[in-house]
Design a protein around this motif. Structure first.
Motif, PDB file in Angstrom:
ATOM      1  N   ALA A 105       0.947  -1.094   0.280  1.00 44.10           N
ATOM      2  CA  ALA A 105       0.195  -0.009   0.109  1.00 44.10           C
ATOM      3  C   ALA A 105       0.360   1.083   0.429  1.00 44.10           C
ATOM      4  O   ALA A 105       2.203   1.196   0.687  1.00 44.10           O
ATOM      5  N   SER A 106      -0.082   1.992  -0.599  1.00 42.42           N
ATOM      6  CA  SER A 106       1.753   3.503  -0.482  1.00 42.42           C
ATOM      7  C   SER A 106       0.886   4.129   0.840  1.00 42.42           C
ATOM      8  O   SER A 106       0.682   3.851   1.507  1.00 42.42           O
ATOM      9  N   GLU A 107       2.156   5.001   1.033  1.00 47.32           N
ATOM     10  CA  GLU A 107       2.717   5.134   2.593  1.00 47.32           C
ATOM     11  C   GLU A 107       1.405   6.173   2.373  1.00 47.32           C
ATOM     12  O   GLU A 107       1.569   5.881   3.526  1.00 47.32           O
ATOM     13  N   ALA A 108       1.329   6.856   1.488  1.00 46.58           N
ATOM     14  CA  ALA A 108       0.183   8.042   2.195  1.00 46.58           C
ATOM     15  C   ALA A 108      -1.896   6.409   2.850  1.00 46.58           C
ATOM     16  O   ALA A 108      -1.958   7.430   3.715  1.00 46.58           O
ATOM     17  N   LYS A 109      -1.415   5.886   2.258  1.00 52.33           N
ATOM     18  CA  LYS A 109      -2.804   5.194   2.122  1.00 52.33           C
ATOM     19  C   LYS A 109      -2.316   4.531   3.015  1.00 52.33           C
ATOM     20  O   LYS A 109      -3.571   4.612   4.522  1.00 52.33           O
ATOM     21  N   ALA A 110      -1.716   3.817   4.059  1.00 57.19           N
ATOM     22  CA  ALA A 110      -1.196   3.079   5.014  1.00 57.19           C
ATOM     23  C   ALA A 110      -1.159   4.331   6.361  1.00 57.19           C
ATOM     24  O   ALA A 110      -1.806   3.560   6.933  1.00 57.19           O
ATOM     25  N   ARG A 111      -0.207   5.230   5.993  1.00 59.36           N
ATOM     26  CA  ARG A 111      -0.582   5.929   7.457  1.00 59.36           C
ATOM     27  C   ARG A 111      -2.216   6.739   7.507  1.00 59.36           C
ATOM     28  O   ARG A 111      -2.736   6.627   9.115  1.00 59.36           O
ATOM     29  N   GLU A 112      -2.685   6.591   7.102  1.00 58.91           N
ATOM     30  CA  GLU A 112      -4.815   6.670   6.365  1.00 58.91           C
ATOM     31  C   GLU A 112      -5.223   5.820   7.337  1.00 58.91           C
ATOM     32  O   GLU A 112      -5.975   6.031   7.979  1.00 58.91           O
ATOM     33  N   ILE A 113      -5.060   4.622   7.126  1.00 62.22           N
ATOM     34  CA  ILE A 113      -5.818   4.020   7.705  1.00 62.22           C
ATOM     35  C   ILE A 113      -5.054   3.295   9.016  1.00 62.22           C
ATOM     36  O   ILE A 113      -6.154   3.476   9.757  1.00 62.22           O
ATOM     37  N   LEU A 114      -4.543   3.990   8.983  1.00 61.48           N
ATOM     38  CA  LEU A 114      -3.604   3.451  10.416  1.00 61.48           C
ATOM     39  C   LEU A 114      -3.584   4.653  11.861  1.00 61.48           C
ATOM     40  O   LEU A 114      -4.899   4.091  12.995  1.00 61.48           O
ATOM     41  N   GLU A 115      -4.649   4.966  10.699  1.00 58.50           N
ATOM     42  CA  GLU A 115      -4.938   6.322  11.647  1.00 58.50           C
ATOM     43  C   GLU A 115      -6.435   6.727  12.135  1.00 58.50           C
ATOM     44  O   GLU A 115      -6.713   5.919  13.283  1.00 58.50           O
ATOM     45  N   THR A 116      -6.858   6.153  10.597  1.00 57.04           N
ATOM     46  CA  THR A 116      -7.758   5.516  10.844  1.00 57.04           C
ATOM     47  C   THR A 116      -8.248   4.490  11.937  1.00 57.04           C
ATOM     48  O   THR A 116      -9.552   4.844  13.007  1.00 57.04           O
TER      49      THR A 116
END
Lengths: 347, 347
Positions: free
Chosen positions: B28-39
């Motif tokens: 997963a892209s860096e950005a998506k990954a972070r978003e998912i983790l945060e959510t």
DNA sequence: GTGAAAGCGCTAACAG
DNA sequence: CTGTTAGCGCTTTCAC
């Protein structure tokens, strides 16, 4: 792994039918039902609880978090919870924080405890528990509480600060009151007390009970008859030395270990317990029944604490209005041989 | 309940991606990954272990069956298993048969036990455990074994008849040998023994150790110096009475409780322990450290038993060749104050 | 990089 | 009475 599906194949019916039969839901001919049951038996079918619970969306499980399983009170409480759960078809999962082994009595590192606890709760939640029992290893106000909890929780042998959650402890004060009263009834007037440390909840409560018994019987409370130990046997010996020289005819040690210290002192000075001097303990540790003469003490309702927790918890799970009261369970007086009549009843 | 699916919706990706990210599988892209983790964090996502395990077809769980959790040795063993499991990312589920509470020492009703055990095993299997540790509440040969078991099992603090399964117990004999040897080294020659009942495994083993120590030091074994108690304090007193009159200079009680009985006898007769007479116990019960003088005794490797069981069990689970040996863990001698030099070393 | 699809074992709703 | 279908929450190919 025998599954429902395999049974279905073997008996030439659908999985649904097998499921129905296995769960006694009827809906199958006598013959088919019997065939299915037999096949299940023969193939050693064991239902997969994981699947069942996933499907049913309820785990029928409560979590027990223990501060330390190896401390004397804890196994009995866990046993009580377990027994009650078994009786109502629930299950337990055990999470032991090993606090005592890790930190002994150092409760200052609140942060570490907080972290451990949160991890534990999270873990229990992962298991889809429907409620949690938290078992403390001595009665005290807890300063750390779970950060986030989505199921009912109940505290055993400790109580949370701010009383946001229900707790079940035992009634130290009345137990001490009853014990002291018994001594008074036997004619004792000069009754020494060997307390634990002053900052202990137990010490305070038991002292209150002791004092109330004296008061209600019109006996002056003499602070000189109160010694403070540290729960160890040797501190009991030291306290006995002081107390017995004051001429007390009975000694109420606030735990059995210190009472053993009194025994030791008496043995050394050839005082006959139960005759020359009366002694009582508290906790009903193994040793109290084994010593000679057997020690009159107070039995802690540990198993009942566990059972009561389970009951309250299941009520809370059932959406009943939860009250956050502290429940105090009565202790029972175990009258054995170490308390005798006062040797010189004339005051 | 926050699920992976909900997170997927919120972050506009698929459940698969969320799963991948959450499990650190990349993809997963860096950005998506972070978003998912945060959510996930924000929505307090807690993975559902039931689902996870159902899917993965492995529970990472071992079952502990205890004969009785409230007997003194058991919590420590459970604690050991638990600790070892925690260290290797496994989990435990606890099943307590409450044998002692239900039947006390009546092991004659084999059928009932058998039934209870089979139910328990079945239950554990339902939970998809990968192995089972069976914790006995005293060392003995088990006459009932699970009828049907499909996972490795290992016995702690007891051993199965016919040695079809591995077991971990502790080394009674060597412990007794070491203790007796210590007494001999201190100059004692007339050493009394207070055994438990003759039909106890522990009695036999410890007696062997005692005798071997005498033999190796060229001391004649005098059967008159052996008394049989029943593990209770009072039987210790009685045995002490007999033994001390024979002129022994040291007494080896086969458990701490009986050693306390010796203490009591000595206190009554103003014999100073550690000086006039030496005493040792066995088990390292709480009381042994608390008494005065502190009691030299033998510490049981309970936690280690638990840990060893876990290790052996996980090896067995990993398909390693299982040997069905009985593992005997060494006990440690706890030298404290109750053994002193022999008062009259001249034989 | 990302997602659709299939399936772990079981049950419930509904159709036949 | 019996079977089909769908789905619990999650992971794992395997395409795109």
């Amino acid at each position: 792994m025998t599954t429902i599906k395999k049974i279905a194949e073997c008996t030439h019916v659908s999985a649904a039918t097998v499921s129905n039969v296995l769960n006694g839901k009827g809906g199958a001919s006598e013959a088919k039902a019997r065939e299915i049951l037999e096949t299940a038996q023969r193939m050693h079918y064991t239902p997969n609880l994981l699947a069942k619970r996933l499907k049913n969306q309820q785990s029928n499980t409560i979590g027990i978090i223990t501060e330390d399983l190896t401390v004397f009170n804890t196994p009995e409480i866990v046993d009580g919870v377990d027994a009650a759960c078994e009786a109502m078809g629930m299950e337990i999962i055990l999470g032991n924080m090993r606090l005592y082994k890790r930190y002994h009595n150092d409760f200052t590192d609140t942060q570490k405890h907080q972290q451990l606890l949160d991890k534990m709760v999270e873990h229990m939640l992962s298991h889809q528990v429907e409620g949690i029992v938290y078992v403390g290893y001595h009665c005290r106000k807890l300063v750390y509480l779970p950060t986030r909890i989505t199921v009912p929780i109940i505290y055993a042998y400790c109580y949370p600060k701010g009383q946001k959650y229900p707790a079940v402890i035992y009634d130290d004060e009345n137990a001490a009151y009853n014990l002291t009263t018994l001594m008074i009834q036997k004619g004792h007037q000069k009754i020494g007390a060997i307390c634990g440390p002053l900052d202990s909840f137990h010490t305070l409560e038991r002292l209150k009970g002791y004092q109330r018994a004296l008061f209600e019987n019109g006996i002056l409370f003499n602070p000189g008859l109160v010694q403070y130990g540290d729960w160890t046997r040797s501190s009991g010996v030291a306290a006995a030395e002081v107390l017995i020289q004051t001429g007390v005819t009975a000694v109420f040690a606030f735990n059995d270990e210190m009472a053993c210290g009194v025994y030791e002192y008496c043995a050394r000075h050839t005082l006959k317990i139960g005759t020359d001097i009366s002694v009582a303990g508290f906790d009903n540790r193994d040793v109290s029944a084994d010593c000679t003469p057997s020690l009159t003490t107070v039995n802690l309702p540990l198993e009942e604490i566990g059972q009561t927790c389970t009951r309250l918890l299941t009520e809370a799970i059932g959406e009943k209005p939860v009250d956050t009261e502290i429940t105090r369970l009565p202790c029972t007086l175990l009258e054995r041989e170490s308390i005798g009549p006062c040797p010189n009843p004339a005051k």
